[in-house]
Write a protein that holds these residues in place. Sequence first.
Motif, short mmCIF file in Angstrom:
data_model
loop_
_atom_site.label_atom_id
_atom_site.label_comp_id
_atom_site.label_asym_id
_atom_site.label_seq_id
_atom_site.Cartn_x
_atom_site.Cartn_y
_atom_site.Cartn_z
N GLY A 196 22.90 -21.71 26.28
CA GLY A 196 21.70 -22.10 27.01
C GLY A 196 21.23 -23.49 26.62
N MET A 197 21.42 -23.85 25.35
CA MET A 197 20.98 -25.17 24.88
C MET A 197 22.13 -26.15 25.04
SD MET A 197 19.10 -23.89 21.41
CE MET A 197 18.21 -25.33 20.88
N GLN A 198 21.92 -27.13 25.87
CA GLN A 198 22.98 -28.09 26.15
C GLN A 198 22.68 -29.43 25.50
OE1 GLN A 198 25.97 -27.70 28.19
NE2 GLN A 198 25.41 -25.64 27.54
N SER A 199 23.71 -30.09 25.02
CA SER A 199 23.55 -31.42 24.47
C SER A 199 23.82 -32.44 25.57
CB SER A 199 24.53 -31.64 23.33
OG SER A 199 24.35 -30.64 22.36
N PRO A 200 23.21 -33.61 25.47
CA PRO A 200 23.52 -34.63 26.46
C PRO A 200 24.98 -35.07 26.31
CG PRO A 200 22.15 -35.53 24.72
CD PRO A 200 22.23 -34.06 24.50
N PRO A 201 25.57 -35.64 27.36
CA PRO A 201 26.96 -36.10 27.25
C PRO A 201 27.09 -37.08 26.09
CG PRO A 201 26.17 -36.25 29.50
CD PRO A 201 25.00 -35.89 28.66
N SER A 202 28.20 -36.98 25.38
CA SER A 202 28.34 -37.81 24.19
C SER A 202 28.40 -39.28 24.59
CB SER A 202 29.60 -37.41 23.43
OG SER A 202 30.71 -37.59 24.27
N GLY A 203 27.83 -40.11 23.74
CA GLY A 203 27.86 -41.54 24.00
C GLY A 203 26.75 -42.03 24.90
N THR A 204 25.84 -41.15 25.32
CA THR A 204 24.74 -41.62 26.17
C THR A 204 23.47 -41.78 25.34
OG1 THR A 204 24.21 -39.34 26.72
CG2 THR A 204 25.61 -40.53 28.26
N VAL A 205 22.64 -42.71 25.76
CA VAL A 205 21.37 -42.95 25.07
C VAL A 205 20.27 -42.89 26.11
CG1 VAL A 205 20.02 -44.59 23.74
CG2 VAL A 205 22.47 -44.41 23.36
N ALA A 206 19.19 -42.21 25.77
CA ALA A 206 18.08 -42.12 26.71
C ALA A 206 17.45 -43.50 26.89
CB ALA A 206 17.04 -41.13 26.21
N ALA A 230 25.55 -25.22 8.42
CA ALA A 230 25.73 -24.43 9.65
C ALA A 230 24.71 -24.79 10.72
CB ALA A 230 25.63 -22.94 9.33
N MET A 231 23.70 -25.59 10.36
CA MET A 231 22.66 -25.93 11.34
C MET A 231 23.15 -27.06 12.24
SD MET A 231 18.86 -27.39 10.51
CE MET A 231 18.20 -28.78 11.42
N PRO A 232 23.10 -26.85 13.55
CA PRO A 232 23.54 -27.92 14.46
C PRO A 232 22.48 -29.00 14.59
CG PRO A 232 22.74 -26.07 15.72
CD PRO A 232 22.63 -25.67 14.28
N SER A 233 22.84 -30.08 15.24
CA SER A 233 21.87 -31.14 15.48
C SER A 233 20.81 -30.66 16.46
CB SER A 233 22.58 -32.35 16.08
OG SER A 233 21.62 -33.20 16.67
N TYR A 234 19.56 -30.95 16.14
CA TYR A 234 18.49 -30.61 17.08
C TYR A 234 18.00 -31.82 17.83
CZ TYR A 234 18.17 -25.71 16.33
OH TYR A 234 18.47 -24.38 16.35
N ALA A 235 18.74 -32.93 17.72
CA ALA A 235 18.32 -34.14 18.42
C ALA A 235 18.20 -33.94 19.93
CB ALA A 235 19.28 -35.28 18.09
N PRO A 236 19.12 -33.19 20.57
CA PRO A 236 18.97 -33.05 22.03
C PRO A 236 17.74 -32.23 22.42
CG PRO A 236 21.19 -32.46 21.33
CD PRO A 236 20.36 -32.57 20.11
N HIS A 237 17.24 -31.43 21.51
CA HIS A 237 16.19 -30.50 21.89
C HIS A 237 14.81 -30.92 21.39
CE1 HIS A 237 19.76 -28.35 22.77
NE2 HIS A 237 20.10 -28.27 21.50
N LEU A 238 14.78 -31.86 20.48
CA LEU A 238 13.50 -32.34 19.96
C LEU A 238 13.43 -33.85 20.21
CD1 LEU A 238 13.33 -30.52 16.52
CD2 LEU A 238 11.82 -30.14 18.42
N SER A 239 12.35 -34.28 20.84
CA SER A 239 12.18 -35.72 21.02
C SER A 239 11.89 -36.36 19.67
CB SER A 239 11.03 -35.98 21.99
OG SER A 239 9.82 -35.63 21.36
#
Lengths: 311, 396
Positions: free
Chosen positions: B259-269, B356-365
């Motif tokens: 359900g939680m998707q990461s942005p495509p790799s190599g992209t910057v907001a 074991a904790m994944p990156s939360y960068a895509p989900h937290l501003s």
Amino acid sequence: MIEQYVDAAELRRLLSALLVVVGVILLACLFAVIVVPGLRNANRPAAAPAVPVVGGETGWLDPAEYPPARGYDVPPVRPEEVLSATPALLARGRALFEQNCRSCHGPEGRGDGPAAQGLAPPPRDFASPQGWKNGPGIPEIYRTLEKGIPGSSMGAYDYLPAKDRMALVHYVQSLGSFSHGDVPEALEAFGRQFATAGERVPNKIPVTLAAARLREEFRPPEPLRAEGPGAEILREEAWDLARVALALQGAQTWRKSPAALAEHVLPSVPENGFRPRVAACSAEEWTILHAALLAAVDRDEKGGGEGGKRS
Amino acid sequence: MTGGERMVTAETAAEPGGKAFAVLGLFETAEDILAAAQGLRDKGLGRLEAYTPYPVHGLDAALGHRRSPLAGMVLVMGFIGAVSAFLFQMWATGIDYPIVVGGKAPMAWQAFIPILFEVMVLFATFTAGLGMLLLMNRLPFYGHPILSSASIGKITRDRFALSLEAYGGAFDAREARAALEEAGATEVEILPAPEPSGPWSANYLLKGFFAVGAACLVAGYATYWAVKLFPVLPPMVHMEDQPKLDPQEPSALFRDGRGMQSPPSGTVARGFLPYSPAAPEEAAGLANPLPRTEPVLDRGQKAYRTHCAVCHGVLGDGVPTLTASYGAKPANLQARAIRELSDGKIYDAIVRGKNAMPSYAPHLSVEDRWSVVHYVRVLQRAQNATDEDLERGGRP
């Protein structure tokens, strides 16, 4: 009396009509009572296994709003109680192992827990005598628990009480059937630290109170007042000077050089007050900015701590 | 009538066993039919009916018409409607899905009265209307035989007609004709029974009503067993099963099932720069650029409880709900080693993930991340308070 209204044939007709209506109502009742609830519950997924309540204070709606509690001292552990593995210690150690270690080190301590897959280096295999970074003796395992192993996934378990840590040590040793090389004299020296140090369980306050305390203690720094050409660059490249001040005053690494400043600023653009286009600054502009910021921050720090007006 | 049967005519209807609707006798005056009606009624040859060009006083009594049972029907059906409405409400709100409305007990009968009344009136009015048309007047009745009789022209002008109609048991047309002629009828006519009026007759309608009910029942049970035995189409499971995207939940929408998707790799907001520190150590010097104000801490609490508390616990003590379910061992944020970490390192752990904790960068501003760092400090302070904090007690 009823003959005044209907004759026998008419009555039969009316009664059969009544039978139809009542029959339909009864069928609807049967449908509602049997079929509808049955449909509602058919294929309903089995209830998930109940998760036992862990953590938080029972009886409080918000687990973070427990009553304040004063800390207290735990009496020091008696060394002779913990230096050798007793059945009680091993049982306690096993319970702690299940809670804290099993996910990585595996049920048998072979380093094959479900969470071990993504870890580099992989977790220790307690059954193998080779490759113990800190050594397999009681003092060494105890130290590993207290400090963790830097550079690996092994964290510090300093929040476990000393007796619990010793229970874990004995249980971990019991998982490997090789000599762990403990010397009685060394153990005696190690045991002396228990005889001297007690442990302190810290005070606890509800989270809202802690937040209020941290807010009170927070002193916003003065917005930066840079001068000269640096001020011009700052005006171009920053959108919130208060944030710039916060991001700079909380750290020291950027003071070293203009390159260090860039390294400090760029990872947290734009929430640190700089605009993204600061990344396009030339080395020359960074040098000017660095000098101006250094001067401005130093002037503010000398100028005094009272929170003044903000831009 | 099936096609094999021959048409009924006046001649065949007069034969024994022939299908006659009625025998019609014409009289000259109103007094004649009044006198004749009495005698004919006593013979009981069939149902006596009168057709006159204008209302004749005393005819109702002479024909011996019964009083209408409609009032009794309405009474009975009104009672049935009231009882079923009451029982239905009791079952629905008291037994099947007990629900408290307005602070009343689930079976508060007082609350049922308005609906009870309405359903009672519904049943009663339907009975009055439909019962009169379908049961009493036997409508729909397309083409009454009297309208196609030879005498209809005279009846509507100046003649009075009495008819003995087939009703109930056996009807002997000849006997009826003889009785009418004896009573003084000037002309006697046998009316053949009309074609059955087909599926819209009252009889058919009642049967159809019953058939619909039975079909509902059969369909209901069939659906019930079909769903139970062949679970290809699961029914709606209340509101717990909503097709939507949940964080921390699997989703069939995406190929990787998350359900939680990461942005495509190599992209910057837009408006942001890529996160540049190559190792956690390089991020150690980063300072938290957010002030410790109420909105920031509230934001941190919201983000922490949404994304972090499932694993690290509401208090950050690493004792979350997931431990019991999955045997996971997330970090205890109250450990001394983590209390002594710099803000930058905690921020780095959020961005980069750890163990074991994944990156939360895509989900937290970014703002959320720094707010969470502040909130982690709040949690650590709550569990390691100074004596002064304690003295402030409940007075923040």
